[in-house]
Design a protein around this motif. Structure first.
Motif, PDB file in Angstrom:
ATOM      1  N   ALA B 118       0.843  -1.201   0.000  1.00 38.59           N
ATOM      2  CA  ALA B 118       0.000   0.000   0.000  1.00 38.59           C
ATOM      3  C   ALA B 118       0.881   1.256   0.000  1.00 38.59           C
ATOM      4  O   ALA B 118       0.604   2.229  -0.719  1.00 38.59           O
ATOM      5  CB  ALA B 118      -0.903  -0.014   1.223  1.00 38.59           C
ATOM      6  N   GLN B 119       1.940   1.214   0.770  1.00 38.13           N
ATOM      7  CA  GLN B 119       2.853   2.363   0.878  1.00 38.13           C
ATOM      8  C   GLN B 119       3.493   2.710  -0.470  1.00 38.13           C
ATOM      9  O   GLN B 119       3.661   3.879  -0.799  1.00 38.13           O
ATOM     10  CB  GLN B 119       3.954   2.010   1.908  1.00 38.13           C
ATOM     11  CG  GLN B 119       4.794   3.169   2.366  1.00 38.13           C
ATOM     12  CD  GLN B 119       5.803   2.729   3.425  1.00 38.13           C
ATOM     13  OE1 GLN B 119       5.925   1.556   3.760  1.00 38.13           O
ATOM     14  NE2 GLN B 119       6.531   3.694   3.966  1.00 38.13           N
ATOM     15  N   ILE B 120       3.818   1.688  -1.246  1.00 42.94           N
ATOM     16  CA  ILE B 120       4.478   1.938  -2.534  1.00 42.94           C
ATOM     17  C   ILE B 120       3.473   1.923  -3.697  1.00 42.94           C
ATOM     18  O   ILE B 120       3.864   1.992  -4.869  1.00 42.94           O
ATOM     19  CB  ILE B 120       5.629   0.935  -2.800  1.00 42.94           C
ATOM     20  CG1 ILE B 120       5.111  -0.519  -2.793  1.00 42.94           C
ATOM     21  CG2 ILE B 120       6.739   1.105  -1.786  1.00 42.94           C
ATOM     22  CD1 ILE B 120       6.173  -1.568  -3.124  1.00 42.94           C
ATOM     23  N   GLY B 121       2.198   1.795  -3.373  1.00 39.90           N
ATOM     24  CA  GLY B 121       1.147   1.880  -4.387  1.00 39.90           C
ATOM     25  C   GLY B 121       1.122   0.725  -5.359  1.00 39.90           C
ATOM     26  O   GLY B 121       0.803   0.900  -6.529  1.00 39.90           O
ATOM     27  N   LEU B 122       1.436  -0.471  -4.889  1.00 41.14           N
ATOM     28  CA  LEU B 122       1.444  -1.635  -5.784  1.00 41.14           C
ATOM     29  C   LEU B 122       0.512  -2.744  -5.298  1.00 41.14           C
ATOM     30  O   LEU B 122       0.657  -3.898  -5.705  1.00 41.14           O
ATOM     31  CB  LEU B 122       2.872  -2.197  -5.919  1.00 41.14           C
ATOM     32  CG  LEU B 122       3.867  -1.375  -6.719  1.00 41.14           C
ATOM     33  CD1 LEU B 122       5.247  -2.014  -6.681  1.00 41.14           C
ATOM     34  CD2 LEU B 122       3.422  -1.213  -8.164  1.00 41.14           C
ATOM     35  N   GLN B 123      -0.461  -2.389  -4.445  1.00 38.71           N
ATOM     36  CA  GLN B 123      -1.316  -3.447  -3.881  1.00 38.71           C
ATOM     37  C   GLN B 123      -2.112  -4.183  -4.957  1.00 38.71           C
ATOM     38  O   GLN B 123      -2.387  -5.361  -4.812  1.00 38.71           O
ATOM     39  CB  GLN B 123      -2.227  -2.914  -2.755  1.00 38.71           C
ATOM     40  CG  GLN B 123      -3.177  -1.806  -3.124  1.00 38.71           C
ATOM     41  CD  GLN B 123      -2.560  -0.439  -2.939  1.00 38.71           C
ATOM     42  OE1 GLN B 123      -1.505  -0.144  -3.479  1.00 38.71           O
ATOM     43  NE2 GLN B 123      -3.222   0.423  -2.190  1.00 38.71           N
ATOM     44  N   ASP B 124      -2.423  -3.482  -6.060  1.00 41.77           N
ATOM     45  CA  ASP B 124      -3.197  -4.144  -7.122  1.00 41.77           C
ATOM     46  C   ASP B 124      -2.326  -5.003  -8.044  1.00 41.77           C
ATOM     47  O   ASP B 124      -2.849  -5.739  -8.879  1.00 41.77           O
ATOM     48  CB  ASP B 124      -3.922  -3.090  -7.985  1.00 41.77           C
ATOM     49  CG  ASP B 124      -4.925  -2.304  -7.156  1.00 41.77           C
ATOM     50  OD1 ASP B 124      -5.384  -2.853  -6.136  1.00 41.77           O
ATOM     51  OD2 ASP B 124      -5.219  -1.148  -7.515  1.00 41.77           O
ATOM     52  N   ARG B 125      -1.021  -4.851  -7.924  1.00 38.26           N
ATOM     53  CA  ARG B 125      -0.129  -5.616  -8.808  1.00 38.26           C
ATOM     54  C   ARG B 125       0.693  -6.660  -8.046  1.00 38.26           C
ATOM     55  O   ARG B 125       1.667  -7.187  -8.581  1.00 38.26           O
ATOM     56  CB  ARG B 125       0.830  -4.658  -9.540  1.00 38.26           C
ATOM     57  CG  ARG B 125       0.153  -3.585 -10.382  1.00 38.26           C
ATOM     58  CD  ARG B 125      -0.595  -4.176 -11.573  1.00 38.26           C
ATOM     59  NE  ARG B 125       0.277  -4.946 -12.461  1.00 38.26           N
ATOM     60  CZ  ARG B 125       0.933  -4.425 -13.497  1.00 38.26           C
ATOM     61  NH1 ARG B 125       0.806  -3.153 -13.773  1.00 38.26           N
ATOM     62  NH2 ARG B 125       1.691  -5.187 -14.266  1.00 38.26           N
ATOM     63  N   ALA B 126       0.275  -6.941  -6.817  1.00 40.05           N
ATOM     64  CA  ALA B 126       1.055  -7.840  -5.944  1.00 40.05           C
ATOM     65  C   ALA B 126       1.290  -9.204  -6.566  1.00 40.05           C
ATOM     66  O   ALA B 126       2.345  -9.814  -6.372  1.00 40.05           O
ATOM     67  CB  ALA B 126       0.349  -7.993  -4.603  1.00 40.05           C
TER      68      ALA B 126
END
Lengths: 247, 303
Positions: B118-126
């Protein structure tokens, strides 16, 4: 250590080249050479399969060094080695974490190729415990030398070339392609300095003569000592390898 | 917080670092700058615990790096210049690997991975493979891997190389969040405006020596005073020279005088009297880049 090992295993399983070198090409070689030599009137079918199947299994086990070299050089050049060194992970954990997956692959390779031999050519196996120990020793030396090579070479191409020399040269002189008894005496003496010879003789003793662990202890010892030498050389060379890493 | 004490490092005949000493306060954002080959990377390697053989010492919270290396490594998050990720694995797999390397386990690790994503804005691409990521996404994941264990010190070596302005902005936000949370940051970059924007103190390395060290404002004050920039048609260069040193800069002139504010007034009056209409007449505040060139020169260093 296990985190590194799991990651490495995941990576290598995805590598299609490794599947080809490790399983497909050896099977092709075994099928082709058994077909060629089983027509020889002077040699029994059992002698042919007990020479060719273990022989090519040992030869292709050493090809794991190519995958190891590629993986290590890639890690070095991408900075992954230095990145890992910045974490609290002890060096020897990184080291064994990288080593173990390749040992597992060689063990699976031996199991698959011997299994293929049993299923297709009725290859006798002999004492299973001795066979497992010899397979472990073979995996240990092939990957131990692979570790040393991977840490020492400067480029992938250099590693691949040296692996070819070690695997093919060792196969030829170590009696993997034809029984050493058929070779000149000088070559027979050279054979005894090669781990491939001791691995094949061990497998043949177990398969053909029903030998047990006490009969092949020298073969096991030679393979383990040679493998350990590779591992120690790699460990000693690791600081230099780390210095060469990017970042 | 961090005390670097007389660090020297030699490669053969080359003195990469020569008796470097400085102190970084807790919660500071310290910028490390210098030309290529100045010794920056060597110092970053030493600070992040990669390079083991050197003279001198570094202390973190009074722990000596020579005696308490592992303890110190557990408190440092290192973001390398290279993107050190396993391309064939997913973002989550990469974070899991680094989480394990920093001794995080099971549920705590999974929770932390979700927070970092979430902090690096990649939660949708995990669950996507890193090989499918853009350069900016890889850079952010590269940073995420160093933040999993909540390090109190984050060392970043050129973390914004080769990415678009949006990704750069996103990385700045991450850094500013880290600062807000009290992390100490060591930031190395060739982009002077980034260092100026983010850092409160600076160390400038050249030829293996610490050429300058201090708070940003102090360095700006010490090495460069405000000057006057004027651009437009009909500018009288001789008139400008009566106030101080004049040099051509872009489309106009840069005038260095003792009192730039007073000079600005006089030049404005002169322009009005002579019916000259400059399209730019302003005080030029010196930048970190000016100090950098002042101290290191403009000659190429990669020859």
């Amino acid at each position: 250590m296990w985190a590194i090992a799991r990651t490495e295993l995941k990576k290598v399983v995805q590598d299609k080249g490794l599947w080809f070198w490790t399983f497909i090409l050896p099977v092709i070689f075994i099928v082709a050479f058994v077909a060629i030599f089983s027509g020889d009137e002077n040699t029994s079918y059992k002698e042919v399969v007990t020479q060719i199947i273990p022989g090519y299994t040992i030869m292709f086990a050493f090809f794991i060094m190519i995958s190891m070299v590629i993986a290590f050089v890639k890690d070095r050049d991408s900075g992954m080695v230095a990145r890992t060194a910045s974490t609290p992970l002890p060096i020897h954990h990184y080291f064994f974490g990288k080593w173990i997956p390749y040992m597992i692959i060689v063990l699976v390779q031996v199991a698959v190729l011997f299994g293929f031999g049993v299923a297709v050519y009725q290859l006798p196996l002999g004492d299973p415990f001795s066979l497992v120990l010899l397979s472990l020793a073979l995996a240990f030396i092939a990957t131990g030398w692979g570790m040393a090579m991977a840490v020492l070479v400067k480029t992938e191409n250099m590693g691949i070339a040296l692996t070819q020399v070690l695997a093919l040269g060792g196969a030829m002189l170590g009696g993997l392609w034809m029984p050493v008894e058929l070779m000149p005496e000088m070559v027979q003496n050279i054979s005894k300095a090669l781990p491939q010879y001791w691995a094949l003789q061990g497998f043949k003793d177990v398969i053909l003569s029903g030998a047990g662990v006490t009969d092949v202890w020298l073969n096991l010892l030679i393979l383990m000592v040679a493998g350990a030498a590779g591992g120690v050389l790699a460990l000693v060379s690791y600081p230099r390898f780390l210095r060469q890493s990017r970042n | 917080m961090i005390d670097v004490k007389g660090i020297s490092k030699q490669y053969g005949d080359i003195q990469a670092l020569d008796n470097i000493s400085f102190h970084i306060d807790e919660g500071a954002c310290f910028g490390l700058v210098g030309p290529n080959g100045a010794g920056k990377s060597t110092l970053m390697k030493i600070l992040s615990g990669i390079l083991l053989n050197f003279h001198g010492d570094m202390e973190v919270n009074d722990w000596s790096v020579s005696k308490e290396r592992l303890k110190i490594k557990q408190r440092i998050g290192y973001v390398p210049q290279e993107i050190c990720l396993e391309e064939t694995l997913t973002a989550r797999d990469n974070l899991t690997l680094f989480g394990h390397l920093y001794e995080l386990k099971r549920k705590a690790l999974q929770t932390r991975i979700d927070e970092v994503l979430a902090q690096i804005g990649l939660q949708d691409r995990a669950k996507d493979k890193v090989s499918t990521f853009s350069g900016g996404m890889k850079r952010r994941l590269n940073i995420g891997c160093a933040l999993l264990h909540k390090p109190s010190i984050v060392i970043m070596d050129e973390p914004t190389v080769g990415i678009d302005p949006q990704s750069r902005n996103s990385i700045f936000s991450i850094i500013q969040e880290l600062q807000k949370d009290g992390s100490t940051i060591i930031y190395s970059s060739h982009y002077m405006e980034e260092v100026e924007h983010l850092c409160d103190s600076i160390g400038l390395i050249d030829n293996g020596k610490l050429a300058e060290f201090g708070r940003m404002e102090d360095l700006l004050e010490k090495h460069a005073s405000p000057s006057l920039f004027i651009a437009g048609e009909g500018i009288d260069q001789d008139f400008l020279q009566s106030f101080g040193k004049v040099e051509r800069k872009g489309t106009g002139y840069l005038l260095n005088s003792e009192d730039s504010l007073q000079t600005l007034e006089k030049v404005a009056v002169h322009c009005r009297e002579q019916d000259i209409h400059p399209y730019r007449l302003e005080l030029y505040q010196p930048r970190l880049e000016d100090i950098f060139f002042h101290l290191t020169g403009t000659q190429l260093r990669d020859m």
